[in-house]
Design an enzyme around this catalytic site. Sequence first.
Site, PDB file in Angstrom:
ATOM      1  N   CYS A 291       5.022  37.597  33.800  1.00  0.00           N
ATOM      2  CA  CYS A 291       5.582  36.270  33.505  1.00  0.00           C
ATOM      3  C   CYS A 291       5.411  35.276  34.648  1.00  0.00           C
ATOM      4  O   CYS A 291       5.783  34.115  34.519  1.00  0.00           O
ATOM      5  CB  CYS A 291       7.052  36.407  33.118  1.00  0.00           C
ATOM      6  SG  CYS A 291       7.293  37.529  31.720  1.00  0.00           S
TER       7      CYS A 291
ATOM      8  N   HIS B 121      13.486  29.872  36.423  1.00  0.00           N
ATOM      9  CA  HIS B 121      12.894  30.890  35.554  1.00  0.00           C
ATOM     10  C   HIS B 121      13.872  31.226  34.431  1.00  0.00           C
ATOM     11  O   HIS B 121      13.503  31.239  33.265  1.00  0.00           O
ATOM     12  CB  HIS B 121      12.547  32.132  36.363  1.00  0.00           C
ATOM     13  CG  HIS B 121      11.837  33.184  35.587  1.00  0.00           C
ATOM     14  ND1 HIS B 121      10.628  32.962  34.962  1.00  0.00           N
ATOM     15  CD2 HIS B 121      12.155  34.478  35.330  1.00  0.00           C
ATOM     16  CE1 HIS B 121      10.230  34.072  34.356  1.00  0.00           C
ATOM     17  NE2 HIS B 121      11.139  35.009  34.554  1.00  0.00           N
TER      18      HIS B 121
ATOM     19  N   GLU C  57      18.099  35.369  40.359  1.00  0.00           N
ATOM     20  CA  GLU C  57      17.485  34.092  40.713  1.00  0.00           C
ATOM     21  C   GLU C  57      18.489  33.189  41.431  1.00  0.00           C
ATOM     22  O   GLU C  57      18.132  32.508  42.395  1.00  0.00           O
ATOM     23  CB  GLU C  57      16.938  33.388  39.475  1.00  0.00           C
ATOM     24  CG  GLU C  57      16.215  32.089  39.820  1.00  0.00           C
ATOM     25  CD  GLU C  57      15.561  31.423  38.627  1.00  0.00           C
ATOM     26  OE1 GLU C  57      14.736  30.504  38.832  1.00  0.00           O
ATOM     27  OE2 GLU C  57      15.881  31.801  37.477  1.00  0.00           O
TER      28      GLU C  57
ATOM     29  N   PHE D 264       7.584  41.072  35.560  1.00  0.00           N
ATOM     30  CA  PHE D 264       7.600  42.524  35.693  1.00  0.00           C
ATOM     31  C   PHE D 264       6.588  42.951  36.761  1.00  0.00           C
ATOM     32  O   PHE D 264       5.488  42.408  36.855  1.00  0.00           O
ATOM     33  CB  PHE D 264       7.232  43.190  34.369  1.00  0.00           C
ATOM     34  CG  PHE D 264       8.335  43.201  33.345  1.00  0.00           C
ATOM     35  CD1 PHE D 264       9.579  42.656  33.609  1.00  0.00           C
ATOM     36  CD2 PHE D 264       8.133  43.774  32.102  1.00  0.00           C
ATOM     37  CE1 PHE D 264      10.590  42.667  32.669  1.00  0.00           C
ATOM     38  CE2 PHE D 264       9.129  43.803  31.143  1.00  0.00           C
ATOM     39  CZ  PHE D 264      10.367  43.245  31.424  1.00  0.00           C
TER      40      PHE D 264
END
Length: 411
Positions: free
Chosen positions: A162, A302, A313, A399
């Site tokens: 991602c 994100h 985050e 990931f």
Amino acid sequence: MTKKIVVTGIGTSSPLGGTAPETWTALLAGESGAHTLTHDWVTELDLPVTFAAEAKVRPDEVLERQEIKRLDPMSQFGLIAAREAWEDAGAPEVDPERLGVDFATGIGGVWTLLDAWDTLKEKGARRVLPMTVPMLMPNAASAAISMRLGARAFARTDVSACASSTESIANAYDHLQQGLADVVLAGGTESAVHGITIGSFSAMQALSRRNDSPATASRPYDVSRDGFVMGEGAAVLVLETEEHAKARGARIYAELAGGGVTSDSYHITAPDPEGWGAARAVRAALAQADASVDDVTHINAHATSTPVGDIAEYKALHAVFGDRVHGIPVSATKASTGHLLGGTGALEAIFAILAIQNRLAPPTINLEQQDPEIPLDVVTTPRALGDGPQLVISNSFGFGGHNSVVAFRSV
């Protein structure tokens, strides 16, 4: 000498719209691209999650029949976005050997791969399409864009889950600085709303299971968040040196001021719970931009709406900005678009660019009760950013522990 890199064109095909302007308008209106899937395979496979955020405009409404036949859906979306971005940039006349492509995908041609596997099992090897491998390979979208526009400097592909398309933008910055090209198309694409990906993400409890309310399922920072919503589509930026852009009289949206790429080296799916790798990526982007934490005026996070990821985050941002982070407007736009996996970073980079151009931070929908462990200043209705200089960062994490951050500055 450091060159100034600028954005002169944008394009997207997203769950909110078939073009960048349509997508931005829908985002500001607080729309959601998520809906219940109506495909027969959803029921046949007895999927635990029955909704996603599919691209609003289907490729067969835009592309020629021959293009559809020869390209996996992920390449189709990439080509659509690239065409729009190129036209938006004024279709610049550039030496083909000075035009490059830095593109990305997280998964690649999953539809082609699995359709071919079904054909092989059911009808035999002779019925497998000869174009199967060229269609499924992750670099197919980059190649298609390169061939469509005659880009011969390079056509590269990032595959970092991602974080992929944000990394492609950071790499394009470096390639322009190195003088490898005068103009680069950068971005990413994904079309993986498929039974196997939905089943796999569901098995790892990464997807929201709000089958009764798809539009409110993605809820970053909310205490009731339960996972992300699958999305699909593509986004492309046309990047060039300021000198080249000014010489041809191009409109400039913003400056791509810098990028940062790091790795957690922690876990294949979970982020470092303290966010140290993500924090280093933010710092690297700011360092390349020759900016301080005090310069940042807006953050596109994100923020996937997963219980673990959102907190990690926040910890990363707090590690970089300290308590100042609580006063920086933060938008979590996956609440509207869903998660485009390898295409999501480029789409959110466009949102960062348009936030600068319009002096307006887009809203985060579906936030009803904010998690007290994430005390960010979350934008829930469009908010003016003011008239002063703007520096906006956009975060992407994937990931494998991949972290990518890009910074854009007003011009």
